[in-house]
Enzyme design. Sequence first.
Site, PDB file in Angstrom:
ATOM      1  N   LYS A 148     -14.204   8.911 -29.365  1.00 42.92           N
ATOM      2  CA  LYS A 148     -12.752   8.779 -29.161  1.00 42.92           C
ATOM      3  C   LYS A 148     -12.140  10.171 -29.135  1.00 42.92           C
ATOM      4  O   LYS A 148     -12.121  10.879 -30.147  1.00 42.92           O
ATOM      5  CB  LYS A 148     -12.112   7.935 -30.272  1.00 42.92           C
ATOM      6  CG  LYS A 148     -10.587   7.970 -30.236  1.00 42.92           C
ATOM      7  CD  LYS A 148      -9.955   6.871 -31.070  1.00 42.92           C
ATOM      8  CE  LYS A 148     -10.006   5.550 -30.355  1.00 42.92           C
ATOM      9  NZ  LYS A 148      -9.147   4.524 -30.986  1.00 42.92           N
ATOM     10  N   ASP A 165      -4.465  -1.426 -38.957  1.00 43.27           N
ATOM     11  CA  ASP A 165      -4.215  -1.949 -37.608  1.00 43.27           C
ATOM     12  C   ASP A 165      -5.262  -2.996 -37.232  1.00 43.27           C
ATOM     13  O   ASP A 165      -5.772  -3.021 -36.122  1.00 43.27           O
ATOM     14  CB  ASP A 165      -4.221  -0.805 -36.583  1.00 43.27           C
ATOM     15  CG  ASP A 165      -3.622  -1.228 -35.235  1.00 43.27           C
ATOM     16  OD1 ASP A 165      -2.865  -2.218 -35.217  1.00 43.27           O
ATOM     17  OD2 ASP A 165      -3.914  -0.577 -34.226  1.00 43.27           O
ATOM     18  N   VAL A 188     -11.414   6.380 -25.345  1.00 45.49           N
ATOM     19  CA  VAL A 188     -12.769   6.127 -25.846  1.00 45.49           C
ATOM     20  C   VAL A 188     -13.759   6.232 -24.693  1.00 45.49           C
ATOM     21  O   VAL A 188     -13.540   5.652 -23.620  1.00 45.49           O
ATOM     22  CB  VAL A 188     -12.868   4.742 -26.502  1.00 45.49           C
ATOM     23  CG1 VAL A 188     -14.263   4.524 -27.084  1.00 45.49           C
ATOM     24  CG2 VAL A 188     -11.814   4.591 -27.591  1.00 45.49           C
ATOM     25  N   GLY A 211      -6.066   7.633 -28.659  1.00 45.22           N
ATOM     26  CA  GLY A 211      -7.035   8.398 -27.895  1.00 45.22           C
ATOM     27  C   GLY A 211      -7.722   7.582 -26.825  1.00 45.22           C
ATOM     28  O   GLY A 211      -7.471   6.392 -26.648  1.00 45.22           O
ATOM     29  N   LEU A 249     -14.451   3.917 -21.666  1.00 43.61           N
ATOM     30  CA  LEU A 249     -14.457   2.527 -22.103  1.00 43.61           C
ATOM     31  C   LEU A 249     -13.056   1.954 -22.213  1.00 43.61           C
ATOM     32  O   LEU A 249     -12.865   0.751 -22.046  1.00 43.61           O
ATOM     33  CB  LEU A 249     -15.163   2.408 -23.462  1.00 43.61           C
ATOM     34  CG  LEU A 249     -16.652   2.769 -23.492  1.00 43.61           C
ATOM     35  CD1 LEU A 249     -17.172   2.734 -24.917  1.00 43.61           C
ATOM     36  CD2 LEU A 249     -17.441   1.823 -22.609  1.00 43.61           C
ATOM     37  N   GLY A 250     -12.080   2.787 -22.528  1.00 40.98           N
ATOM     38  CA  GLY A 250     -10.714   2.295 -22.696  1.00 40.98           C
ATOM     39  C   GLY A 250      -9.857   3.333 -23.370  1.00 40.98           C
ATOM     40  O   GLY A 250     -10.300   4.452 -23.667  1.00 40.98           O
ATOM     41  N   ALA A 251      -8.603   2.983 -23.603  1.00 38.76           N
ATOM     42  CA  ALA A 251      -7.658   3.904 -24.234  1.00 38.76           C
ATOM     43  C   ALA A 251      -6.724   3.129 -25.131  1.00 38.76           C
ATOM     44  O   ALA A 251      -6.451   1.945 -24.898  1.00 38.76           O
ATOM     45  CB  ALA A 251      -6.856   4.670 -23.179  1.00 38.76           C
ATOM     46  N   GLY A 252      -6.253   3.793 -26.187  1.00 33.87           N
ATOM     47  CA  GLY A 252      -5.316   3.187 -27.114  1.00 33.87           C
ATOM     48  C   GLY A 252      -4.201   4.155 -27.448  1.00 33.87           C
ATOM     49  O   GLY A 252      -4.023   5.179 -26.773  1.00 33.87           O
ATOM     50  N   GLY A 253      -3.469   3.837 -28.510  1.00 35.52           N
ATOM     51  CA  GLY A 253      -2.344   4.681 -28.870  1.00 35.52           C
ATOM     52  C   GLY A 253      -2.750   6.052 -29.372  1.00 35.52           C
ATOM     53  O   GLY A 253      -1.964   6.994 -29.312  1.00 35.52           O
TER      54      GLY A 253
END
Length: 412
Positions: free
Chosen positions: A36, A125, A22, A20, A14-18
Amino acid sequence: MTQKLGPYQLLSRLGAGGFGVVHLALDPEGRTVAVKVLHPHVTADSGALARLAREVETMRLVGGPHVAEVLDASLDVAEPYLVTRYVQGRPLSAVPTPVAELRLLASGLADALLAMHEAGVVHRDLKPANVMMAEGEPVVIDFGIASALDSLSVTASGAVVGTPGYLAPEVLEGKESGMAADVFSFGATLAYAATGRQPYGQGPASAVAYRVVHHDADLEGAPDWLAPLLHECLAIDPAARPTAAQICARLGVEAVPRAHHASLPPAATALRSRPGETHDLETREWRPGQERHRPPVEESRARHRESVRRRWLIGSGLFVALLAAAARGPLPEVALFLLAAYALVAVIDAGVALLSRGLFRLFRTSRIIYDFAAMLGAVGLCLGLSTFFSTFTLALFAGTALVVGIVFLLSA
């Protein structure tokens, strides 16, 4: 090919962040969840990981319609991960602004903020990218993770804990921060939704951070009913900001009793405890007969799917009846074939309802009734239309309906 992680089947990224990556996944009971998987540089920090492990049980106490509940976690495996409710929608950062339903957004965010703070969780956040818009309602995701992983080693490894422009001044200055910092982020996020602009402008992170600490937010264009509250939420002094409960009172959000529960499926375990480690917080499983202030997430989804199915059943019945009526004069065999095919589909759907299990049993009787009503309705409508309208008129109606249907599907 799907990949399995613990008891979960990973379906797609689905996506990625700082912190992990997802994934959309299925739990052991076939329900969609968001998994995640933490980045290696995060899991390499044993101190941050231990802190997250301690915080997860508290995070699992946060519940409500406007938060993506933490359902499960496994942090002492090769690939540590967190599991949350899957929210289908778009982030606030990707929807048109200013937001049309601003009052609905403000009320939902206030309710989410109160839910987190009542459980003792600080988001740390909160920003437009962490607010998912699902059917017009805001749902806050990733709460508590940034706060739990706020350590020098993790930050130095590349994960930015927070976003300038939405971080409170005390956080940027390295001072002690708490729930008042979330109130600031709430105000900045709502200001963005109300004006369509970044509240502290754009540019290098250092420049934005300077404006947060030394300048007022850009609130031009914010509606009169909201601007005073935004000014208070974005105060530089944390003590001058209202609490989540006060914000809810100002916005007229009714306080609802929250069941501090874990929505963990029976086949999955809660936070995996290490030998000799105990948790003071009791996990309580909801059982039939216990009252809840809202339906379970999966039941709500099942009801939504049933509503969509009924719309398609009725819409397709109307279209088939129109086509069959247009063909009844010149091509009676075609009209009979169309009605017979639709009736067969309706009978099959009714048969599936009779054999359904799980949540679909809630709609078994109504589904069978709808199927047979739609089947008889299509036949009756076909006879009625062919009686009162000419073949040319019906053909024109059918063509128009087909074009409108195609346009609708493409736009959807």
